[in-house]
Scaffold this active site. Structure first.
Site, PDB file in Angstrom:
ATOM      1  N   SER A 271       0.740  -1.193   0.125  1.00  0.00           N
ATOM      2  CA  SER A 271       0.003   0.155  -0.229  1.00  0.00           C
ATOM      3  C   SER A 271       0.881   1.152  -0.049  1.00  0.00           C
ATOM      4  CB  SER A 271      -1.068  -0.010   1.179  1.00  0.00           C
ATOM      5  OG  SER A 271      -0.357   0.405   2.463  1.00  0.00           O
TER       6      SER A 271
ATOM      7  N   SER B  59       0.655   3.994   1.907  1.00  0.00           N
ATOM      8  CA  SER B  59       1.001   4.854   3.505  1.00  0.00           C
ATOM      9  C   SER B  59       2.385   5.148   3.892  1.00  0.00           C
ATOM     10  CB  SER B  59       0.499   4.144   4.710  1.00  0.00           C
ATOM     11  OG  SER B  59       1.415   2.842   5.023  1.00  0.00           O
TER      12      SER B  59
ATOM     13  N   LYS C 115       5.918   1.399   9.488  1.00  0.00           N
ATOM     14  CA  LYS C 115       5.519   2.895   9.810  1.00  0.00           C
ATOM     15  C   LYS C 115       7.028   3.294   9.994  1.00  0.00           C
ATOM     16  CE  LYS C 115       0.946   2.377   8.828  1.00  0.00           C
ATOM     17  NZ  LYS C 115       0.303   2.613   7.911  1.00  0.00           N
TER      18      LYS C 115
ATOM     19  N   SER D 218      -2.630   7.324   5.804  1.00  0.00           N
ATOM     20  CA  SER D 218      -1.839   6.215   6.527  1.00  0.00           C
ATOM     21  C   SER D 218      -2.817   5.913   7.775  1.00  0.00           C
ATOM     22  CB  SER D 218      -0.394   6.936   6.962  1.00  0.00           C
ATOM     23  OG  SER D 218       0.073   5.643   7.975  1.00  0.00           O
TER      24      SER D 218
END
Length: 306
Positions: A109, A111, A166, A270
């Site tokens: 993805s 994010s 992250k 995100s």
């Protein structure tokens, strides 16, 4: 972001295969091979007795060739044992490498755009933050702690079968404030340097881009004009939620001991600690450090992760 939920079961599958093939390999080395050797010796003894009788009767026998053929047939491993013995060391090596040294992941993805793109194949250092037992992910040797600015892979707190990635924004004890798309850590405003707008090559849309300096780690972030710093109605109930306060302009959180605050570099696209809370130390998988390929951009995407 979700790093392919199927990978969460791969370590267990690999472990089971290693155990099964390992048991067969050890069984063959320490028992079955000896049984085949004993059977070969008996067959050779019977053959030698027959050969001696034929020779005594004046019949010539090609003893060497026949004897070698009988021995080879008796010592030959069954196919299932042969394959298990061949696969065991390979499986064991792969299990060791991905459990204790480096593990590959694929980014599914956006994010972490622009730092990581969809389809990036990355490597994660599994020992930077301490040595953990595979499968149960229990830390047994303390090494380094995650630092602000690190790009970290961890088990999603709301579903441990999923791996997320992250950036570490806050470490234990930090006071994090995010208002109007700007971070403040422990009362110190984070420095931002504006960059040219970022073009998403898939959607052909532009986003505001800046270079963020987080405790000396410089990296690019993007933001969508008009989007809120945090969409408060989407905030979930999470452990230690009392350590956070939300308002229309943003939020403030004090990171509890043994936890980390994570955010994506694509700040307005995100789902991160702003919404589902802190990441406990026990959830840590490792530090992402290298992009080794992206099939859409095979050469352009190779390099270290900032």
């Amino acid at each position: 972001m979700n790093l392919q939920a199927v990978l969460s079961n791969f370590a267990l599958i690999l472990f089971i295969l290693m155990v099964v093939t390992g048991v067969i390999w050890f069984l063959d080395v320490f028992y079955l091979a000896k049984q085949r050797r004993a059977a070969a010796d008996r067959a050779l003894a019977e053959y030698d007795a027959r050969t001696a009788k034929l020779t005594a009767d004046g019949i010539k026998v090609d003893n060497a060739a026949n004897r070698a053929g009988i021995e080879a047939a008796q010592l030959r491993q069954p196919t299932w044992i042969e394959y298990s013995g061949s696969f065991f060391p390979v499986i064991a090596l792969v299990f060791f490498l991905r459990s204790f040294l480096y593990e590959p992941f694929k980014i599914p993805s956006s994010s972490m755009v622009p730092t990581l793109l969809v389809g990036d194949l990355i490597l994660v250092n599994k020992f930077t933050y301490g040595v953990r037992l595979p499968i149960i992910n229990k830390k047994v040797i303390e090494l380094n702690d995650p630092q602000r600015g690190d790009v970290m892979v961890f088990k999603y707190p709301r579903d441990m079968s999923q791996d997320y990635i992250k950036r570490v924004i806050g470490v234990p004890g930090d006071k994090i404030t995010y208002e109007n798309k700007k971070l403040t850590v422990n009362g110190k405003a984070i420095a931002y340097a504006p960059l040219d707008d970022y073009l998403n090559e898939d959607s052909l849309q532009y986003s505001k881009q800046a270079k963020e300096n987080l405790s000396g780690v410089e990296h690019r972030i993007i933001a969508t004009e008009g989007a809120p710093s945090v969409n408060v109605p989407q905030v979930m109930d999470f452990p230690h939620s009392e350590a956070c306060s939300y308002r229309s302009e943003g939020f403030t959180c004090v990171v509890p001991a043994g936890n980390y605050f994570m955010m994506g570099d694509n700040r307005d696209n995100s789902l991160d600690s702003r919404y589902w809370g802190f990441v406990p130390d026990k959830n840590i998988v490792g530090k992402a450090f290298f992009v080794w390929m992206n099939l859409s951009n095979p050469l352009k995407r190779i390099g270290s992760i900032q």
